[in-house]
Design an enzyme around this catalytic site. Structure first.
Site, PDB file in Angstrom:
ATOM      1  N   CYS A 164     120.554 -12.112 -41.030  1.00 47.09           N
ATOM      2  CA  CYS A 164     120.139 -13.494 -41.288  1.00 47.09           C
ATOM      3  C   CYS A 164     119.294 -13.581 -42.553  1.00 47.09           C
ATOM      4  CB  CYS A 164     119.367 -14.046 -40.100  1.00 47.09           C
ATOM      5  SG  CYS A 164     117.755 -13.251 -39.852  1.00 47.09           S
ATOM      6  N   CYS A 220     111.875 -11.969 -37.346  1.00 43.56           N
ATOM      7  CA  CYS A 220     113.180 -11.388 -37.011  1.00 43.56           C
ATOM      8  C   CYS A 220     113.692 -11.952 -35.682  1.00 43.56           C
ATOM      9  CB  CYS A 220     113.050  -9.865 -36.924  1.00 43.56           C
ATOM     10  SG  CYS A 220     114.565  -9.070 -36.376  1.00 43.56           S
ATOM     11  N   CYS A 241     121.833  -5.216 -38.171  1.00 45.35           N
ATOM     12  CA  CYS A 241     121.038  -6.318 -37.635  1.00 45.35           C
ATOM     13  C   CYS A 241     121.881  -7.589 -37.804  1.00 45.35           C
ATOM     14  CB  CYS A 241     119.697  -6.421 -38.365  1.00 45.35           C
ATOM     15  SG  CYS A 241     119.811  -7.012 -40.056  1.00 45.35           S
ATOM     16  N   ASP A 288     105.022  10.034 -37.448  1.00 48.87           N
ATOM     17  CA  ASP A 288     104.591   9.385 -38.674  1.00 48.87           C
ATOM     18  C   ASP A 288     104.295  10.370 -39.803  1.00 48.87           C
ATOM     19  OD1 ASP A 288     104.095   7.020 -40.145  1.00 48.87           O
ATOM     20  OD2 ASP A 288     101.951   7.415 -39.983  1.00 48.87           O
ATOM     21  N   CYS A 298     104.719  -4.057 -50.838  1.00 48.71           N
ATOM     22  CA  CYS A 298     104.564  -4.397 -49.422  1.00 48.71           C
ATOM     23  C   CYS A 298     103.085  -4.665 -49.115  1.00 48.71           C
ATOM     24  CB  CYS A 298     105.084  -3.224 -48.582  1.00 48.71           C
ATOM     25  SG  CYS A 298     104.937  -3.487 -46.797  1.00 48.71           S
ATOM     26  N   CYS A 332     100.774  -5.687 -41.970  1.00 50.08           N
ATOM     27  CA  CYS A 332     101.470  -6.973 -42.086  1.00 50.08           C
ATOM     28  C   CYS A 332     102.622  -6.975 -41.091  1.00 50.08           C
ATOM     29  CB  CYS A 332     102.011  -7.147 -43.502  1.00 50.08           C
ATOM     30  SG  CYS A 332     102.940  -8.686 -43.724  1.00 50.08           S
ATOM     31  N   CYS A 382     113.828 -11.843 -42.925  1.00 49.95           N
ATOM     32  CA  CYS A 382     112.760 -10.937 -43.384  1.00 49.95           C
ATOM     33  C   CYS A 382     112.710 -10.884 -44.910  1.00 49.95           C
ATOM     34  CB  CYS A 382     112.948  -9.543 -42.786  1.00 49.95           C
ATOM     35  SG  CYS A 382     114.525  -8.757 -43.138  1.00 49.95           S
TER      36      CYS A 382
HETATM   37  C1  B12 Z   1     105.485   5.587 -46.072  1.00 47.92           C
HETATM   38  C2  B12 Z   1     105.610   4.670 -44.880  1.00 47.92           C
HETATM   39  C3  B12 Z   1     105.239   3.331 -45.043  1.00 47.92           C
HETATM   40  C4  B12 Z   1     104.944   2.738 -46.420  1.00 47.92           C
HETATM   41  C5  B12 Z   1     106.274   2.574 -47.194  1.00 47.92           C
HETATM   42  C6  B12 Z   1     107.441   2.149 -46.331  1.00 47.92           C
HETATM   43  C7  B12 Z   1     108.796   2.639 -46.856  1.00 47.92           C
HETATM   44  N1  B12 Z   1     109.845   2.435 -46.087  1.00 47.92           N
HETATM   45  O1  B12 Z   1     108.928   3.215 -47.910  1.00 47.92           O
HETATM   46  C8  B12 Z   1     104.222   1.400 -46.067  1.00 47.92           C
HETATM   47  C9  B12 Z   1     102.707   1.601 -46.112  1.00 47.92           C
HETATM   48  C10 B12 Z   1     104.573   0.205 -46.933  1.00 47.92           C
HETATM   49  C11 B12 Z   1     104.646   1.226 -44.608  1.00 47.92           C
HETATM   50  C12 B12 Z   1     104.556   0.034 -43.957  1.00 47.92           C
HETATM   51  C13 B12 Z   1     104.914  -0.155 -42.632  1.00 47.92           C
HETATM   52  N2  B12 Z   1     105.219   0.798 -41.753  1.00 47.92           N
HETATM   53 CO1  B12 Z   1     105.578   2.628 -42.259  1.00 47.92          CO
HETATM   54  N3  B12 Z   1     106.058   4.402 -42.576  1.00 47.92           N
HETATM   55  C14 B12 Z   1     106.069   5.145 -43.633  1.00 47.92           C
HETATM   56  C15 B12 Z   1     106.594   6.558 -43.313  1.00 47.92           C
HETATM   57  C16 B12 Z   1     105.378   7.497 -43.203  1.00 47.92           C
HETATM   58  C17 B12 Z   1     107.593   7.127 -44.304  1.00 47.92           C
HETATM   59  C18 B12 Z   1     108.701   6.134 -44.687  1.00 47.92           C
HETATM   60  C19 B12 Z   1     109.339   6.520 -45.990  1.00 47.92           C
HETATM   61  O2  B12 Z   1     108.724   6.993 -46.905  1.00 47.92           O
HETATM   62  N4  B12 Z   1     110.611   6.313 -46.102  1.00 47.92           N
HETATM   63  C20 B12 Z   1     111.301   6.663 -47.325  1.00 47.92           C
HETATM   64  C21 B12 Z   1     112.156   5.514 -47.715  1.00 47.92           C
HETATM   65  C22 B12 Z   1     112.882   5.830 -49.010  1.00 47.92           C
HETATM   66  O3  B12 Z   1     113.038   5.345 -46.610  1.00 47.92           O
HETATM   67  P1  B12 Z   1     113.836   4.026 -46.399  1.00 47.92           P
HETATM   68  O4  B12 Z   1     113.089   2.847 -46.934  1.00 47.92           O
HETATM   69  O5  B12 Z   1     114.246   3.973 -44.959  1.00 47.92           O
HETATM   70  O6  B12 Z   1     115.066   4.356 -47.346  1.00 47.92           O
HETATM   71  C23 B12 Z   1     116.093   5.187 -46.889  1.00 47.92           C
HETATM   72  C24 B12 Z   1     117.051   4.364 -46.154  1.00 47.92           C
HETATM   73  O7  B12 Z   1     117.285   3.189 -46.922  1.00 47.92           O
HETATM   74  C25 B12 Z   1     118.241   5.286 -46.150  1.00 47.92           C
HETATM   75  N5  B12 Z   1     119.376   4.462 -45.873  1.00 47.92           N
HETATM   76  C26 B12 Z   1     120.149   3.811 -46.736  1.00 47.92           C
HETATM   77  N6  B12 Z   1     121.085   3.166 -46.068  1.00 47.92           N
HETATM   78  C27 B12 Z   1     120.914   3.418 -44.768  1.00 47.92           C
HETATM   79  C28 B12 Z   1     121.614   2.987 -43.669  1.00 47.92           C
HETATM   80  C29 B12 Z   1     121.178   3.390 -42.394  1.00 47.92           C
HETATM   81  C30 B12 Z   1     121.924   2.933 -41.197  1.00 47.92           C
HETATM   82  C31 B12 Z   1     120.040   4.235 -42.264  1.00 47.92           C
HETATM   83  C32 B12 Z   1     119.585   4.680 -40.922  1.00 47.92           C
HETATM   84  C33 B12 Z   1     119.349   4.647 -43.393  1.00 47.92           C
HETATM   85  C34 B12 Z   1     119.818   4.232 -44.629  1.00 47.92           C
HETATM   86  O8  B12 Z   1     118.252   5.914 -47.398  1.00 47.92           O
HETATM   87  C35 B12 Z   1     116.956   5.757 -48.010  1.00 47.92           C
HETATM   88  C36 B12 Z   1     116.500   7.119 -48.521  1.00 47.92           C
HETATM   89  O9  B12 Z   1     116.351   8.055 -47.450  1.00 47.92           O
HETATM   90  C37 B12 Z   1     107.295   6.318 -41.929  1.00 47.92           C
HETATM   91  C38 B12 Z   1     107.289   7.534 -40.995  1.00 47.92           C
HETATM   92  C39 B12 Z   1     108.416   8.486 -41.292  1.00 47.92           C
HETATM   93  N7  B12 Z   1     108.115   9.760 -41.339  1.00 47.92           N
HETATM   94  O10 B12 Z   1     109.568   8.067 -41.444  1.00 47.92           O
HETATM   95  C40 B12 Z   1     106.498   5.128 -41.370  1.00 47.92           C
HETATM   96  C41 B12 Z   1     107.219   4.067 -40.502  1.00 47.92           C
HETATM   97  C42 B12 Z   1     108.552   3.744 -41.142  1.00 47.92           C
HETATM   98  N8  B12 Z   1     106.341   2.916 -40.592  1.00 47.92           N
HETATM   99  C43 B12 Z   1     106.248   2.269 -39.504  1.00 47.92           C
HETATM  100  C44 B12 Z   1     105.550   1.043 -39.353  1.00 47.92           C
HETATM  101  C45 B12 Z   1     105.245   0.574 -37.939  1.00 47.92           C
HETATM  102  C46 B12 Z   1     105.179   0.314 -40.480  1.00 47.92           C
HETATM  103  C47 B12 Z   1     104.707  -1.159 -40.504  1.00 47.92           C
HETATM  104  C48 B12 Z   1     105.460  -2.071 -39.544  1.00 47.92           C
HETATM  105  C49 B12 Z   1     103.177  -1.229 -40.225  1.00 47.92           C
HETATM  106  C50 B12 Z   1     102.585  -2.625 -40.368  1.00 47.92           C
HETATM  107  N9  B12 Z   1     102.709  -3.493 -39.371  1.00 47.92           N
HETATM  108  O11 B12 Z   1     101.970  -2.914 -41.362  1.00 47.92           O
HETATM  109  C51 B12 Z   1     104.951  -1.510 -41.992  1.00 47.92           C
HETATM  110  C52 B12 Z   1     106.351  -2.119 -42.185  1.00 47.92           C
HETATM  111  C53 B12 Z   1     106.739  -2.342 -43.607  1.00 47.92           C
HETATM  112  C54 B12 Z   1     108.232  -2.209 -43.782  1.00 47.92           C
HETATM  113  N10 B12 Z   1     108.959  -3.313 -43.695  1.00 47.92           N
HETATM  114  O12 B12 Z   1     108.702  -1.075 -43.953  1.00 47.92           O
HETATM  115  C55 B12 Z   1     107.057   2.901 -38.390  1.00 47.92           C
HETATM  116  C56 B12 Z   1     108.338   2.077 -38.194  1.00 47.92           C
HETATM  117  C57 B12 Z   1     108.825   1.992 -36.769  1.00 47.92           C
HETATM  118  C58 B12 Z   1     110.125   1.244 -36.690  1.00 47.92           C
HETATM  119  N11 B12 Z   1     110.331   0.505 -35.621  1.00 47.92           N
HETATM  120  O13 B12 Z   1     110.946   1.333 -37.562  1.00 47.92           O
HETATM  121  C59 B12 Z   1     107.299   4.344 -38.947  1.00 47.92           C
HETATM  122  C60 B12 Z   1     108.600   4.987 -38.530  1.00 47.92           C
HETATM  123  C61 B12 Z   1     106.091   5.172 -38.435  1.00 47.92           C
HETATM  124  C62 B12 Z   1     106.197   5.559 -36.969  1.00 47.92           C
HETATM  125  N12 B12 Z   1     106.105   6.856 -36.680  1.00 47.92           N
HETATM  126  O14 B12 Z   1     106.384   4.788 -36.105  1.00 47.92           O
HETATM  127  N13 B12 Z   1     105.122   2.369 -44.082  1.00 47.92           N
END
Ligand code: B12
Length: 258
Positions: free
Chosen positions: A152, A209, A149, A95, A174, A202, A155
């Site tokens: 559908c 899903c 996925c 994380d 979010c 949340c 989400c």
């Molecule tokens: C900051 C963060 C949050 C923030 C912002 C989330 C975000 N995605 O920006 C907040 C507080 C909102 C949050 C919420 C949650 N989080 Co969070 N979060 C993180 C954290 C620390 C960094 C994520 C991040 O900044 N990503 C940057 C953005 C830009 O990435 P992205 O949205 O994936 O965008 C990229 C992709 O779209 C990619 N991309 C584009 N096309 C494609 C296609 C493919 C195939 C792929 C692979 C990628 C890709 O390019 C973009 C730029 O890099 C990670 C841990 C980590 N180090 O990764 C945990 C993490 C993602 N969170 C996690 C969890 C559990 C949650 C919650 C479920 C908690 C909850 N129940 O409330 C929620 C879910 C909300 C949601 N739907 O995302 C888990 C997810 C586990 C999983 N099964 O995926 C992680 C991995 C932490 C962990 N170590 O387990 N989170």
């Protein structure tokens, strides 16, 4: 080599260079120079339905803080690797990591990325935490997951705050970000929290899903043994996933329900 917990934790390996840009964070300094492989682990956390009958916190926060629990597992695996390969570096993260963990897990063959931006594993669904060990040793890489996925859009349609567009999550919108925020919230945000029935995190995008139906429950005993499904003002917050924010934030959220 046989690693500890091979039998319970889903694991895959990807090439470090495929991860792309690292997130800027303090932990970035610990990434070994000349990193070659990322060994990715999943820590499934879905418990039996019983635990969610009376609940007001999101599922990820029901067991003890995953940073602690997953950290302990990763520490033991990292020690075993350091012992087996003493001339290489191994550093673990979970994380608080410079690695985009969802991307690393997809590249390591552990599942697909849902429209909610989360990793969905075929056995445990999206209710998995992700942790990883980064090393400068080359290991055999796993086959990357392909496909998507089920598209559908449940989400995207049902997200209570419209944070999902299909391309990932808009952080500021979010609910999980909103209810972990410090200070005064806007009346709109307070309303969102009240309607959610949840004082921390949340789960809507995961609960709706279809790929999360009929998934397996966690094999991690520490998650089961420490489960607390309901938070009330004054409760002990030691080792809880909400402890890092201090009790003020979660208790403020509780006050909206009075
Ligand atoms: C900051 C963060 C949050 C923030 C912002 C989330 C975000 N995605 O920006 C907040 C507080 C909102 C949050 C919420 C949650 N989080 Co969070 N979060 C993180 C954290 C620390 C960094 C994520 C991040 O900044 N990503 C940057 C953005 C830009 O990435 P992205 O949205 O994936 O965008 C990229 C992709 O779209 C990619 N991309 C584009 N096309 C494609 C296609 C493919 C195939 C792929 C692979 C990628 C890709 O390019 C973009 C730029 O890099 C990670 C841990 C980590 N180090 O990764 C945990 C993490 C993602 N969170 C996690 C969890 C559990 C949650 C919650 C479920 C908690 C909850 N129940 O409330 C929620 C879910 C909300 C949601 N739907 O995302 C888990 C997810 C586990 C999983 N099964 O995926 C992680 C991995 C932490 C962990 N170590 O387990 N989170």
């Amino acid at each position: 080599m046989k690693l500890p917990f091979d039998d319970i934790l889903p694991c895959g390996i990807c090439e470090f260079d495929k991860i792309g840009n690292l997130f800027d964070c303090r932990a970035k300094e610990r990434v070994p120079q000349g990193a070659k492989s990322v060994i990715v682990y999943l820590f499934p956390y879905r418990l039996d339905d019983e635990y969610y009958k009376k609940t007001n916190i999101s599922k990820y926060a029901v067991p003890d803080d995953y940073h602690i629990v997953a950290g302990e597992y990763l520490k033991k695996i990292t020690s075993a690797l350091r012992e087996e390969y003493p001339s290489y570096s191994f550093e673990y993260f979970c994380d608080n990591s410079p690695i985009n963990e969802v991307k690393a897990a997809v590249l390591s063959g552990l599942g697909v990325r849902g429209k909610n931006g989360l990793l969905i594993n075929p056995v445990y669904g999206s209710f998995c935490f992700i942790g990883e060990i980064v090393t400068d040793r080359v290991f055999e890489y796993s086959k990357e997951s392909t496909g998507s996925c089920r598209n559908c859009d449940a989400c995207v349609r049902l997200c209570p705050s419209g944070a999902l567009s299909g391309q990932g999550v808009k952080k500021e919108s979010c609910l999980s970000d909103i209810n972990q925020r410090k200070g005064e919230l806007t009346p709109e945000n307070v309303e969102l929290i009240k309607n959610s029935g949840c004082v921390w995190g949340c789960d809507v995008c995961q609960d709706v899903c279809p790929m999360n139906r009929n998934i397996a429950v966690t094999p991690i005993k520490e998650f089961i043994e420490t489960a607390v499904s309901y938070f009330e003002t004054g409760d002990n917050i030691d080792n809880r996933a909400y402890a890092w924010r201090g009790r003020k934030v979660i208790e403020r959220n509780c006050s909206y329900f009075k």
